[in-house]
Structure formats: structure tokens, C-alpha cells
Design a protein around this motif. Structure first.
Motif, PDB file in Angstrom:
ATOM      1  N   PRO A 112      18.786   1.668   4.172  1.00  0.00           N
ATOM      2  CA  PRO A 112      19.416   1.196   5.414  1.00  0.00           C
ATOM      3  C   PRO A 112      18.372   0.835   6.465  1.00  0.00           C
ATOM      4  N   LEU A 113      18.687  -0.185   7.253  1.00  0.00           N
ATOM      5  CA  LEU A 113      17.744  -0.696   8.247  1.00  0.00           C
ATOM      6  C   LEU A 113      17.209   0.411   9.159  1.00  0.00           C
ATOM      7  N   ALA A 114      18.060   1.341   9.527  1.00  0.00           N
ATOM      8  CA  ALA A 114      17.663   2.417  10.441  1.00  0.00           C
ATOM      9  C   ALA A 114      16.615   3.348   9.837  1.00  0.00           C
ATOM     10  N   HIS A 115      16.505   3.321   8.503  1.00  0.00           N
ATOM     11  CA  HIS A 115      15.585   4.245   7.830  1.00  0.00           C
ATOM     12  C   HIS A 115      14.499   3.528   7.026  1.00  0.00           C
ATOM     13  N   LYS A 116      14.264   2.238   7.332  1.00  0.00           N
ATOM     14  CA  LYS A 116      13.282   1.452   6.575  1.00  0.00           C
ATOM     15  C   LYS A 116      11.921   2.147   6.498  1.00  0.00           C
ATOM     16  N   ALA A 117      11.530   2.795   7.583  1.00  0.00           N
ATOM     17  CA  ALA A 117      10.213   3.436   7.635  1.00  0.00           C
ATOM     18  C   ALA A 117      10.109   4.599   6.660  1.00  0.00           C
ATOM     19  N   LEU A 118      11.232   5.074   6.163  1.00  0.00           N
ATOM     20  CA  LEU A 118      11.246   6.219   5.243  1.00  0.00           C
ATOM     21  C   LEU A 118      11.307   5.788   3.781  1.00  0.00           C
ATOM     22  N   ALA A 119      11.269   4.496   3.510  1.00  0.00           N
ATOM     23  CA  ALA A 119      11.519   3.979   2.163  1.00  0.00           C
ATOM     24  C   ALA A 119      10.648   4.627   1.096  1.00  0.00           C
ATOM     25  N   PHE A 120       9.402   4.954   1.433  1.00  0.00           N
ATOM     26  CA  PHE A 120       8.468   5.460   0.425  1.00  0.00           C
ATOM     27  C   PHE A 120       8.094   6.929   0.649  1.00  0.00           C
ATOM     28  N   VAL A 121       8.864   7.599   1.511  1.00  0.00           N
ATOM     29  CA  VAL A 121       8.592   9.003   1.838  1.00  0.00           C
ATOM     30  C   VAL A 121       9.247   9.911   0.792  1.00  0.00           C
ATOM     31  N   ASP A 122       8.627  11.056   0.550  1.00  0.00           N
ATOM     32  CA  ASP A 122       9.117  12.017  -0.441  1.00  0.00           C
ATOM     33  C   ASP A 122      10.280  12.823   0.141  1.00  0.00           C
ATOM     34  N   MET A 123      11.461  12.179   0.207  1.00  0.00           N
ATOM     35  CA  MET A 123      12.645  12.834   0.764  1.00  0.00           C
ATOM     36  C   MET A 123      13.900  12.074   0.350  1.00  0.00           C
ATOM     37  N   ASP A 124      15.047  12.743   0.470  1.00  0.00           N
ATOM     38  CA  ASP A 124      16.327  12.062   0.306  1.00  0.00           C
ATOM     39  C   ASP A 124      16.607  11.278   1.585  1.00  0.00           C
ATOM     40  N   ILE A 125      16.998  10.007   1.443  1.00  0.00           N
ATOM     41  CA  ILE A 125      17.227   9.158   2.614  1.00  0.00           C
ATOM     42  C   ILE A 125      18.727   9.072   2.906  1.00  0.00           C
ATOM     43  N   GLN A 184       0.832  -1.197   0.000  1.00  0.00           N
ATOM     44  CA  GLN A 184       0.000   0.000   0.000  1.00  0.00           C
ATOM     45  C   GLN A 184       0.875   1.258   0.000  1.00  0.00           C
ATOM     46  N   ALA A 185       1.956   1.226   0.774  1.00  0.00           N
ATOM     47  CA  ALA A 185       2.878   2.369   0.825  1.00  0.00           C
ATOM     48  C   ALA A 185       3.527   2.590  -0.541  1.00  0.00           C
ATOM     49  N   ARG A 186       3.871   1.508  -1.227  1.00  0.00           N
ATOM     50  CA  ARG A 186       4.470   1.607  -2.564  1.00  0.00           C
ATOM     51  C   ARG A 186       3.458   2.195  -3.550  1.00  0.00           C
ATOM     52  N   PHE A 187       2.227   1.713  -3.468  1.00  0.00           N
ATOM     53  CA  PHE A 187       1.159   2.223  -4.340  1.00  0.00           C
ATOM     54  C   PHE A 187       0.947   3.719  -4.094  1.00  0.00           C
ATOM     55  N   ASN A 188       0.905   4.110  -2.836  1.00  0.00           N
ATOM     56  CA  ASN A 188       0.711   5.527  -2.506  1.00  0.00           C
ATOM     57  C   ASN A 188       1.865   6.377  -3.016  1.00  0.00           C
ATOM     58  N   MET A 189       3.092   5.864  -2.909  1.00  0.00           N
ATOM     59  CA  MET A 189       4.269   6.578  -3.419  1.00  0.00           C
ATOM     60  C   MET A 189       4.121   6.864  -4.915  1.00  0.00           C
ATOM     61  N   ILE A 190       3.714   5.844  -5.652  1.00  0.00           N
ATOM     62  CA  ILE A 190       3.580   5.994  -7.104  1.00  0.00           C
ATOM     63  C   ILE A 190       2.449   6.954  -7.457  1.00  0.00           C
ATOM     64  N   GLU A 191       1.323   6.801  -6.798  1.00  0.00           N
ATOM     65  CA  GLU A 191       0.141   7.595  -7.164  1.00  0.00           C
ATOM     66  C   GLU A 191       0.177   9.020  -6.624  1.00  0.00           C
ATOM     67  N   GLN A 192       0.781   9.228  -5.465  1.00  0.00           N
ATOM     68  CA  GLN A 192       0.733  10.538  -4.818  1.00  0.00           C
ATOM     69  C   GLN A 192       1.991  11.375  -5.014  1.00  0.00           C
ATOM     70  N   GLN A 193       3.121  10.719  -5.283  1.00  0.00           N
ATOM     71  CA  GLN A 193       4.376  11.452  -5.467  1.00  0.00           C
ATOM     72  C   GLN A 193       4.847  11.446  -6.916  1.00  0.00           C
ATOM     73  N   ILE A 194       4.816  10.271  -7.536  1.00  0.00           N
ATOM     74  CA  ILE A 194       5.497  10.085  -8.815  1.00  0.00           C
ATOM     75  C   ILE A 194       4.629  10.487 -10.001  1.00  0.00           C
ATOM     76  N   ARG A 195       3.402  10.013 -10.057  1.00  0.00           N
ATOM     77  CA  ARG A 195       2.508  10.436 -11.158  1.00  0.00           C
ATOM     78  C   ARG A 195       2.317  11.958 -11.210  1.00  0.00           C
ATOM     79  N   PRO A 196       2.076  12.623 -10.065  1.00  0.00           N
ATOM     80  CA  PRO A 196       1.902  14.072 -10.123  1.00  0.00           C
ATOM     81  C   PRO A 196       3.134  14.817 -10.631  1.00  0.00           C
ATOM     82  N   TRP A 197       4.293  14.147 -10.627  1.00  0.00           N
ATOM     83  CA  TRP A 197       5.514  14.761 -11.144  1.00  0.00           C
ATOM     84  C   TRP A 197       5.709  14.433 -12.625  1.00  0.00           C
ATOM     85  N   GLU A 198       4.603  14.133 -13.294  1.00  0.00           N
ATOM     86  CA  GLU A 198       4.578  13.891 -14.743  1.00  0.00           C
ATOM     87  C   GLU A 198       5.392  12.666 -15.156  1.00  0.00           C
ATOM     88  N   VAL A 199       5.496  11.698 -14.267  1.00  0.00           N
ATOM     89  CA  VAL A 199       6.088  10.411 -14.628  1.00  0.00           C
ATOM     90  C   VAL A 199       4.929   9.495 -15.003  1.00  0.00           C
TER      91      VAL A 199
END
Length: 219
Positions: A39-52, A5-20
Motif C-alpha cells: 500500500p502507498l502509505a507503507h511503501k517505505a516498508l516494502a523491504f523491511v523485515d516485518m509484516d506490512i 539496493q534495498a531489494r538486494f539488501n533484503m535478499i542478502e541480509q534477511q532471506i539468505r540467512p534464513w536458509e533460502v
């Protein structure tokens, strides 16, 4: 966390709106497990709109999903392409490129990041991607020319030596300039000494290591 679900949200809410909108790129982002390259310490950020963050240095990051997706779309990688990436980071972008190209050589200056990226790529079953621990600022002329060159980070300017490693029709993508506003830059080699440059979108990104900064001194 429901990863799918997080992956789907990343694609639909972050990536498509950026004309991808390229179906192949969107399909790849559904299939290649981004969380396995974080990295394991940042797993929760995997699909967040940010540099990890990837390492101890401020410029050692995994670029935001929308930036990686847009660069991939702009390069229009083909199955016959030979690819050079500079700045392996976690290896995620190299994996995406590897799914599209015939071969990928990815250069990473930091030995620890290079080793981790190689392990991530092996775990993901990528057999056509090679990671090399070296300064990538001069490219890899001995292995060239390349159909695609990607700089996975920003530079003040694209070195001419990298452009000379493109095939005719080859494409180089980088994020070029200085804060507060850098430009995604796509350079296509049309003849031996002719290049076409477009700057399709704005984006800031951390500097790639090893690339020269032009002198700010003026008479």
C-alpha cells in the motif's frame, strides 16, 4: 530510496540467512517488484523485515519477506503445478507462485483486498493468476485437485477438507499452532489416505480469517 539496493539488501541480509538458497526463488525475488504490492502509505516498508499492514483488521498483512521466501522454497513449485492460495492479501505471493506454476487460484475473504490484489497482479502482467473474493477455509474442491496449496497466514490446525484437495504427491504449506510459538508445516500427500508432515522451522503469523479455532474446553 534506491529500490534496487534495498531489494538486494533484503535478499542478502534477511532471506539468505534464513536458509533460502534456491536460485530460482532468489531470482524471482529480484525480478518481481515487491514494492508494487505494498500500500502507498507503507511503501517505505516494502523491504523491511516485518509484516506490512494491508487493511483495517490486525490480521490483514503482507507477511515478512523471509517468511514468504521460505514458504515458496519449501513448496518446490514446478511449471506443471496447479496452485491454490488461501489469503491473497496484496497479491505478492500469488505473483511469485504464478511465475513458477501453470496456474494459481487465490482466495481472499475481504472484498477490498481481493480487488486491490487483482489490480496489482494485472499491473504486474500476471495472466495465469485468478483472485476470488470468498471464504477460503474450505478450499475450492470444484477446481481441484491441486498440486500445491498455500495458506498465507496461520491456522490452529489444517482442515482435513483441504488435504483431500491435494493431488497424490501434492504439497500443502501453512503456519500452524498458537502463539508464542507456531511451526511452519509442510504436508505431502503420498497416497489417497496417507500424508507425511514435517515442521521445518518456527514462525508466528496472524490468523487467516474463516478457519475454526479448536475448543479449549476440557473435562
Amino acid at each position: 530510496m534506491n529500490l534496487n539496493q534495498a531489494r538486494f539488501n533484503m535478499i542478502e541480509q534477511q532471506i539468505r540467512p534464513w536458509e533460502v538458497l534456491d536460485p530460482q526463488v532468489l531470482d524471482l525475488l529480484s525480478v518481481v517488484r515487491r514494492e508494487d504490492f505494498v500500500p502507498l502509505a507503507h511503501k517505505a516498508l516494502a523491504f523491511v523485515d516485518m509484516d506490512i499492514p494491508l487493511g483495517t483488521a490486525a490480521n490483514q498483512v503482507m507477511l515478512a519477506p523471509r517468511v514468504q521466501a521460505r514458504l515458496l522454497q519449501d513448496l518446490a513449485v514446478k511449471k506443471t503445478d496447479k496452485v491454490l492460495e488461501i489469503g491473497t492479501g496484496s497479491g505478492f505471493m500469488a505473483a511469485l507462485l504464478g511465475h513458477q506454476a501453470t496456474s494459481v487460484l487465490s482466495l481472499e475473504m475481504d472484498a477490498q483486498l481481493a480487488a486491490q490484489a487483482q489490480a496489482n497482479l494485472q499491473k504486474a502482467g500476471m495472466t495465469n493468476v485468478t483472485v476470488r473474493n470468498t471464504d477460503g477455509s474450505q478450499g475450492a474442491a470444484a477446481e481441484g485437485p491441486f498440486d500445491v496449496i498455500l495458506l498465507s497466514g496461520s491456522v490452529a490446525e489444517v482442515p482435513a477438507t483441504l488435504l483431500q484437495q491435494l493431488t497424490i504427491g501434492g504439497r500443502l504449506a501453512a503456519i500452524v499452532g498458537n502463539e508464542p510459538m507456531m511451526r511452519a508445516t509442510l504436508i505431502t500427500r503420498s497416497t489417497d489416505n496417507s500424508f507425511t508432515t514435517t515442521e521445518p522451522w518456527d514462525c508466528n503469523a496472524p490468523r487467516l480469517s474463516g478457519f475454526a479455532e479448536p475448543s479449549s474446553f476440557q473435562f
